[in-house]
Enzyme design. Structure first.
Site, PDB file in Angstrom:
ATOM      1  CG  ASP A 163      -1.936   1.066   1.081  1.00  0.00           C
ATOM      2  OD1 ASP A 163      -2.399   1.591   0.076  1.00  0.00           O
ATOM      3  OD2 ASP A 163      -2.616   1.460   2.167  1.00  0.00           O
ATOM      4  CD  GLU A 409       0.552  -5.435   7.162  1.00  0.00           C
ATOM      5  OE1 GLU A 409       0.058  -5.311   5.843  1.00  0.00           O
ATOM      6  OE2 GLU A 409       0.241  -4.340   8.110  1.00  0.00           O
ATOM      7  CE1 TYR A 463      -3.252   0.686  10.622  1.00  0.00           C
ATOM      8  CE2 TYR A 463      -2.450  -1.655  10.232  1.00  0.00           C
ATOM      9  CZ  TYR A 463      -2.369  -0.331  10.289  1.00  0.00           C
ATOM     10  OH  TYR A 463      -1.049   0.221   9.615  1.00  0.00           O
ATOM     11  CD  GLU A 499       2.055  -1.046   9.279  1.00  0.00           C
ATOM     12  OE1 GLU A 499       0.868  -1.045   9.217  1.00  0.00           O
ATOM     13  OE2 GLU A 499       2.964  -1.456   8.708  1.00  0.00           O
TER      14      GLU A 499
END
Length: 588
Positions: A163, A409, A463, A499
């Site tokens: 991303d 990831e 997240y 993150e």
């Protein structure tokens, strides 16, 4: 590979500036031997910089394939009889280099340096033509991976599974260097601390010669230890240590023997890193990571290194109270690590292995990406291994670097992941036994993860409240804490949340603190912080992201990723002030 340096035996000439430049949308240049003369239809392109946004055309922004750089170079007359090297600090993602009509080097991998030996090609006092072709394509066997589609009209479209925008070109400095024919090829230093004293273990690799002396000096130039062997241990009583917030550097001076002796001086920070149970120790003291995942990303120049932006970003890190960052998701310019060394900023250093996860690819890439995994094989792993080895070889002597992250990831739920990563973890430890090894794991509970036990530190990208339980911070807080406590129970290792965050559009505010507002971004960060403060094994908090950054096209991104606590042009959002209140209080 040692950084270019000016010493009594070494010289360097910077080749940054405007180069001739040409896009090659049809891949004609190699077949037509563009290196054999001036580039056809060339414009001018600054180096270092990503090429994509400089020409202000969509053709350049979206270009997939080869681009060409060229310039004339004069070899100093005083370099007669010496070794002459052309060095590129980075070329994304693979490059071939010619001196006049002779190919002198090639390299795969967009974030680590490579050298081209010109000694047998260049005439001191004369000039030559340097031509570089840079290919920005990502394939299933590259790190990072991707797929290039050929559209019915013949255009190429790059699909990649990370991303951030696939900026490319000559992102970092280009150097012309000279050394004696007998020279210091490499130096490896590790340090250990025992009470007030320290040991500096060193190994020097010399080509066609031998070491005459090795001298360690402190920051004031006073000699602290001396040796005359190519490898050994220097005892340093009452040593001043490198530590977070205090970038004290010694200087290791190496000199070879003979009339044409080579000299090289390596900055050395004396410090020791260990993992002890669920604690991360620097010089025996527990360390708590406060900071960010970041990107090398700026308007127009893309990933091109710039000292002005670098110094300002470090000033903002200091203003906000950060003590560390991760080089997400690739090795940063060496100037960045040198600055971190001098200023006591702690770094988690990461390879470009991002996008090895087809579940995430589904959300980022139009179409059906999973077929990439049929092609990820030993060739891919060999590229990944080279990325690890080149990262360690380049950055092993930086005291700021306290841990290697070998991937971001990946799909760590599949049995194939363990088979793929186990030899890579082993290789990373063999390359550098002095630092812990980690990877950043994404949104996968510990009972589903098949490989975190291989690593020294648990690094989690989470997240909750954004991609999971969007808008529901009550549920996010409960489930995040329950998961972290399960990681503690099953692994008992230090946990860094590498993150966490939410997108926020600068200036959008709401009393209801709805998603995409600055208010919700603050509320989400505060939710995570309450959990961190209740779980003792959490030794780090790295917000995603330091600043907004460019991404590829997609309906879930409007003008890039907006998870920065600063805008892309480094204006603070409300979250920046919230973090400053938390981190500055802790720092004080």
């Amino acid at each position: 590979m040692l950084r270019p340096q000016e010493t009594p035996s070494r010289e360097r000439v910077g080749l940054n500036g405007l180069w001739a430049f040409a896009l090659d949308p049809g891949d004609r240049g190699r077949a037509e031997r563009w290196w054999s003369g001036p580039l056809p239809g060339a414009s001018e392109m600054p180096v270092p910089a990503s090429f994509n946004d400089v020409p202000a055309t969509r053709d350049a922004h979206d270009h997939v394939g080869d681009v060409w750089y060229q310039r004339e170079v004069r070899i100093p007359a005083g370099w007669a009889g010496r070794r002459v090297v052309l060095r590129f600090d980075a070329a994304a993602h693979r490059a071939v280099v010619w001196w006049n009509d002779a190919e002198v080097g090639r390299h795969d991998g967009g974030y680590t340096p490579f050298e081209c030996d010109l000694t047998g090609h260049a005439r001191p006092g004369g000039t030559g033509r340097v031509t570089v072709v840079v290919d920005n394509r990502l394939t299933p066997s590259s790190i990072p991976p991707g797929i290039v589609d050929v559209l019915p009209d013949g255009r190429r479209r790059q699909r990649y599974f990370h991303d951030f925008f696939n900026y490319a070109g000559l992102h970092r400095a280009v150097w012309l260097c000279s050394t004696p024919r007998s020279y210091v090829r490499d130096i490896t230093v590790t340090t250990e601390v025992t009470g007030a004293d320290a040991r500096v273990h060193y190994r020097v690799d010399v080509v066609d010669g031998r070491v005459a002396e090795v001298v360690l000096r402190d920051a004031d130039g006073a000699e602290r230890a001396r040796a005359t062997t190519a490898a050994g241990t220097l005892e340093v009583p009452d040593a001043t240590l490198w530590r977070p917030g205090h970038g004290h550097l010694h200087r290791l001076e190496v000199r070879t023997d003979g009339e044409d002796a080579d000299e090289y001086a390596l900055p050395v920070g004396i410090r020791e890193v260990k993992v002890d149970g669920d604690r991360f120790l620097i010089n025996g003291e527990p360390f708590h990571f406060r900071g960010f995942g970041r990107h090398e990303d700026n308007p127009v120049r893309g990933k091109g290194h710039d000292d002005v932006h670098m110094v300002h970003d470090f000033a903002l890190l200091d203003w906000i109270g950060a003590n560390s960052f991760r080089t997400s998701h690739y090795p940063y310019a060496e100037e960045v690590l040198e600055y971190a060394d001098r200023h006591g900023i702690v770094v988690i250093d990461e390879t470009p292995a991002v996008g090895l996860n087809f579940e995430i690819a589904h959300t980022l890439v139009p179409g059906d990406p999973p077929h990439i995994w049929a092609a990820i094989d030993d060739t891919t792993r060999a590229a990944h291994l080279r990325a690890i080895q080149e990262l360690v070889a380049r950055d092993k002597n930086h005291p700021s670097v306290v841990m290697w992250s070998i991937a971001n990831e990946p799909d760590s739920a599949r049995p194939e992941a363990r088979t793929y990563f186990e030899p890579l973890v082993r290789a990373a430890r063999e390359a550098d036994p002095s630092r812990p090894v980690c990877f950043a794991q994404v949104q996968l509970p510990p009972d589903k993860d098949v490989m975190s036990d291989l690593f020294d530190v648990i690094c989690l990208n989470r997240y909750n409240g954004w991609y999971v339980d969007t808008g529901d911070l009550v549920t996010a807080e409960r489930e995040l804490e329950a998961e972290l406590r399960e990681w503690v129970r099953l692994h008992g290792k230090p946990i860094i949340v590498t993150e966490y965050g939410a997108d926020a559009i600068a200036g959008v505010r709401s009393v209801a603190a709805g998603t995409w507002t600055e208010d919700y971004q603050v509320a989400l960060l505060e939710t995570f912080h309450r959990v961190f403060d209740r779980v003792d094994s959490v030794v780090g908090e790295h917000v995603w992201n330091f600043a907004d950054f460019a991404t590829g096209y997609g309906v879930n991104r409007a003008d890039g990723n907006k998870k920065g606590v600063f805008t892309r042009d480094r204006r603070p959002k409300a979250a920046a002030f919230a973090l400053r209140r938390r981190w500055r209080t802790e720092a004080d």
